[in-house]
Motif scaffolding. Structure first.
Motif, PDB file in Angstrom:
ATOM      1  N   ALA A 143       0.832  -1.211   0.000  1.00  0.00           N
ATOM      2  CA  ALA A 143       0.000   0.000   0.000  1.00  0.00           C
ATOM      3  C   ALA A 143       0.866   1.261   0.000  1.00  0.00           C
ATOM      4  N   PHE A 144       1.941   1.262   0.791  1.00  0.00           N
ATOM      5  CA  PHE A 144       2.828   2.435   0.841  1.00  0.00           C
ATOM      6  C   PHE A 144       3.509   2.659  -0.513  1.00  0.00           C
ATOM      7  N   ASP A 145       4.002   1.555  -1.110  1.00  0.00           N
ATOM      8  CA  ASP A 145       4.658   1.674  -2.413  1.00  0.00           C
ATOM      9  C   ASP A 145       3.704   2.260  -3.454  1.00  0.00           C
ATOM     10  N   THR A 146       2.470   1.776  -3.418  1.00  0.00           N
ATOM     11  CA  THR A 146       1.480   2.268  -4.383  1.00  0.00           C
ATOM     12  C   THR A 146       1.230   3.758  -4.166  1.00  0.00           C
ATOM     13  N   ALA A 147       1.090   4.161  -2.917  1.00  0.00           N
ATOM     14  CA  ALA A 147       0.885   5.583  -2.610  1.00  0.00           C
ATOM     15  C   ALA A 147       2.079   6.412  -3.077  1.00  0.00           C
ATOM     16  N   ASN A 202       4.961   4.478  10.671  1.00  0.00           N
ATOM     17  CA  ASN A 202       5.086   4.211   9.236  1.00  0.00           C
ATOM     18  C   ASN A 202       5.412   5.446   8.394  1.00  0.00           C
ATOM     19  N   LEU A 203       5.586   6.576   9.051  1.00  0.00           N
ATOM     20  CA  LEU A 203       5.905   7.810   8.329  1.00  0.00           C
ATOM     21  C   LEU A 203       7.168   7.670   7.459  1.00  0.00           C
ATOM     22  N   PRO A 204       8.218   6.986   7.946  1.00  0.00           N
ATOM     23  CA  PRO A 204       9.412   6.841   7.091  1.00  0.00           C
ATOM     24  C   PRO A 204       9.133   6.100   5.780  1.00  0.00           C
ATOM     25  N   ASN A 205       8.054   5.340   5.726  1.00  0.00           N
ATOM     26  CA  ASN A 205       7.746   4.602   4.494  1.00  0.00           C
ATOM     27  C   ASN A 205       7.096   5.467   3.424  1.00  0.00           C
ATOM     28  N   ILE A 206       6.713   6.687   3.797  1.00  0.00           N
ATOM     29  CA  ILE A 206       6.077   7.582   2.826  1.00  0.00           C
ATOM     30  C   ILE A 206       7.130   8.526   2.270  1.00  0.00           C
ATOM     31  N   THR A 207       7.367   8.441   0.965  1.00  0.00           N
ATOM     32  CA  THR A 207       8.399   9.301   0.370  1.00  0.00           C
ATOM     33  C   THR A 207       7.815  10.372  -0.553  1.00  0.00           C
ATOM     34  N   ASN A 208       6.625  10.150  -1.094  1.00  0.00           N
ATOM     35  CA  ASN A 208       6.044  11.122  -2.025  1.00  0.00           C
ATOM     36  C   ASN A 208       4.598  11.454  -1.646  1.00  0.00           C
ATOM     37  N   ALA A 209       4.382  12.638  -1.080  1.00  0.00           N
ATOM     38  CA  ALA A 209       3.026  13.092  -0.757  1.00  0.00           C
ATOM     39  C   ALA A 209       3.080  14.573  -0.418  1.00  0.00           C
ATOM     40  N   GLY A 210       2.038  15.305  -0.771  1.00  0.00           N
ATOM     41  CA  GLY A 210       1.989  16.730  -0.453  1.00  0.00           C
ATOM     42  C   GLY A 210       1.814  16.965   1.035  1.00  0.00           C
ATOM     43  N   ALA A 211       0.735  16.387   1.592  1.00  0.00           N
ATOM     44  CA  ALA A 211       0.495  16.483   3.033  1.00  0.00           C
ATOM     45  C   ALA A 211       0.058  15.118   3.531  1.00  0.00           C
ATOM     46  N   ILE A 212       0.534  14.761   4.726  1.00  0.00           N
ATOM     47  CA  ILE A 212       0.259  13.445   5.295  1.00  0.00           C
ATOM     48  C   ILE A 212      -0.558  13.637   6.561  1.00  0.00           C
TER      49      ILE A 212
END
Lengths: 426, 426
Positions: free
Chosen positions: B310-314, B332-342
């Motif tokens: 799910a993270f990879d897809t996001a 799990n925040l470190p797993n998110i690399t591309n997003a405007g706002a989390i």
């Protein structure tokens, strides 16, 4: 060099209209759509057409890197390593950290900094070779933590890449080098081909085709800037060494015929002496034909009545390079609001910054220093906001959010808050 | 909402081609060249043509501001002030300082931070009004120290501007508001007219005309981004509250028909329940027709096998808004690399960030979170490098600079260093 008052210069500046680029656009758009459709075979086609060489292989081989390393010699290698150290030391100061703040009620807000994953660096080819641009573009990306950095540059007529460029690419830690130039290289980096993976940001200088292609792909991919001809503006008072001023204007003028060497001076004596010194120095230069044309077409000596007037004029120009060859350069730094890089004193000429001091030499041109910055580590990261509210904290501000959402007529926004409040009230 | 596996979704994503915008370009370019040539009278002409109102005065009068302040009511005003405080508190953390480093031998290097002098904010009009966008665009510019902030927004059919927008402009400290919208407003801000002074950067959301005009003026003036339709991506595991998930997807869907509400879930139960909850909630919404169309055309429920998938897809989607409605969102925040706002947890829905939490709601759309950031104070400043070497320090590195300049064939660059060395050796 044409000599003008500040008033005359500002008048001339206002009358300069931008050239129409629609015919350039037509061919650039054709190249981009060709690469999008045909991939690698379009790259081979356009490279044969524009660079006069039919490529067997797009990527530079390991063997070509080894040959280059031997070819460049130890003095160049030592200078390259010194440059690398200085560039790294300065740019390390630009690294940004993620940060978080905690507010009353268990609220956490933050700004998370993440490197851009893949970056493409364009390096011009043709007659000249630019190892310094390799270092200046790659090192900040490395420091930012970019995972994959690829480089494209047009091949020479013999199908090879300048050994200086390859040695710099190796020293800086580039992952792959591709023998592709022009708009076709920008298209390949933006949209990908069989050999070249698409990147998320394209940086580096280039000719009019490259600049225009970057404008077209902008939005689908990030770009550093649309670079125009290089400029220098020197502010000199009577303490400046005219012989140095002349040499520095000439070092700008040799770049190309469009280069803009500007001198703003409060001293009529400096204006006259510099002009003489230019005449004396120019004949000894290899690129004197180019330098002469640049000086005649775009060189200006602007006579200012006072230093404040000189600073205002420079801020209006917003030059790429600004040398302050005046009595108190540090004291006058607050008076400079628009400039890419500011060089202080008689012993800080532009070439020091071009190659070795450490700050980046990729700088905003054409007045864009009014709104943009030197290339830096900050260009290779992006930020994400982070927001966490616990249940109670959200309840506390529910009414305010609902009021603002309703004012905008967005009732589903209001509802997303309301149902959480209702659950809590129940 | 269409339900897909991750594989199916990625396949569909790859097949989505960008639309051709050449016909749009034709009319946008005509508007831009009209404004460049005719100035204010072109603004009056295009406003009559597109907004159906003939303007007597382009600038909003002091009286109109006073009327607006009375019209909006105290509850809205209180909410606006709360928003202002929170936005200011968060963005204050983004302020950057100039810095200097001293190196051995009397060398000073630095990075000077200066605000952009004049900024233009575009605020959409039409049926909706966006006071929150006024706050989100103006406050960071204020904090950066921008001297002059002007705002343009299309007039309503009665020739007025929404009182909510005017109240927000007043609260945020805008200098001037102009009743101009569309590509003509962007052209006026970029090139200036008799009434509107040109700015150095244009920020703010807008329709397809505005976005395209921003792409065209980009380079002559800075822009924040080319914004596309708004998106949300919610990652939900079995701990998510499906009723909340449904409401949040709907709050995105009500924006416009192109809005993209995406749910990635590891739970088949959540996938089914959310779909039911959407059906139950949608009928009560004012903008249900828009929301339904957005959900049918662009809404997707993606079933992931695992959270890492799910993270990879996001990260591949690089969504504008990402809600993590999972057991351990912080971990799990470190797993998110591309997003405007989390947005973390069940009580941090997107509308909280849209209006009030503090971080900016101007966010990268359409996958551009791979390379760009939320609007911030950093968008309203630019940097200048500062370089000072004393005579001896320059001598110390002369040979290295000359070697690098010669490798690039730039002998005038080498000469600018050499003559200083010669003087010193003499």
């Amino acid at each position: 060099m044409k000599r003008l008052t500040v008033q005359q210069f500002l008048q001339e500046k206002q009358n300069t209209e931008q050239t129409d680029s629609r015919s350039l656009d037509e061919s650039v758009l054709n190249i981009i759509s060709g690469v999008k459709k045909e991939g690698d075979s379009a790259l081979v086609h356009f490279t044969e057409k524009f660079d006069g060489i039919r490529l067997n292989q797009i990527a530079v081989s390991e063997n070509e890197f080894l040959e280059a390393e031997k070819a460049v010699g130890s003095q160049f290698n030592a200078a390259l390593q010194k440059a690398r150290q200085n560039i790294t030391a300065f740019h390390a100061g630009q690294k940004e950290q993620s940060w978080f703040i905690n507010q009353m009620g268990g609220i956490t807000l933050g700004q998370k900094v993440t490197p851009i994953e893949r970056v493409g660096v364009y390096i011009p080819g043709g007659k000249a070779s630019y190892p310094s641009s390799v270092m200046m573009n790659v090192i900040p990306a490395q420091l930012a933590g970019v995972k994959e950095i690829v480089l494209t540059t047009p091949p020479q007529p013999d199908g090879k890449i300048s050994p200086y460029v390859l040695a710099a690419a190796k020293e800086a830690g580039v992952d792959k080098v591709y023998k592709v130039g022009g708009a076709q290289a920008i298209a390949a980096l933006a949209y990908g081909t069989e050999t070249i993976s698409r990147v998320f940001k394209i940086v580096g200088p280039g000719n009019a085709y490259v600049a225009r292609a970057k404008k077209w792909v902008y939005g689908d991919v990030a770009i550093d800037m649309i670079a125009g001809p290089s400029e220098i503006c020197i502010i000199a008072d009577e303490t400046a060494e005219p012989y140095f001023v002349a040499a520095d204007l000439l070092s700008q003028a040799e770049h190309d015929e469009q280069a803009r060497p500007l001198l703003i001076t409060t001293s009529r004596h400096i204006a006259e002496t510099v002009q003489n010194d230019i005449s004396n120095q120019i004949d000894q230069l290899e690129r004197k034909t180019i330098a002469r044309q640049s000086l005649e077409q775009n060189g200006r000596i602007i006579l200012a009545d006072t230093l404040p007037e000189a600073f205002d004029t420079a801020n209006t120009i917003a030059p790429e390079h600004l040398q302050l060859m005046i009595r108190d350069p540090f004291e006058n730094l607050p008076n400079i609001t628009n400039a890419g890089a500011i060089f202080l004193g008689n012993y800080s000429p532009e070439p020091l910054g071009d190659y070795l001091a450490g700050p980046n030499h990729t700088l905003p041109t054409g007045g864009t220093a009014t709104f943009s910055s030197p290339l830096g580590v900050y260009d290779f990261v992006k930020k994400s906001s982070v927001i966490h509210y616990p249940n109670d904290a959200l309840n506390h501000v529910s009414e305010d959010i609902i009021s603002l959402a309703n004012a905008e007529g967005l009732t589903a926004h209001a509802n997303s808050i309301q149902i959480r409040k209702d659950e809590d009230d129940a």
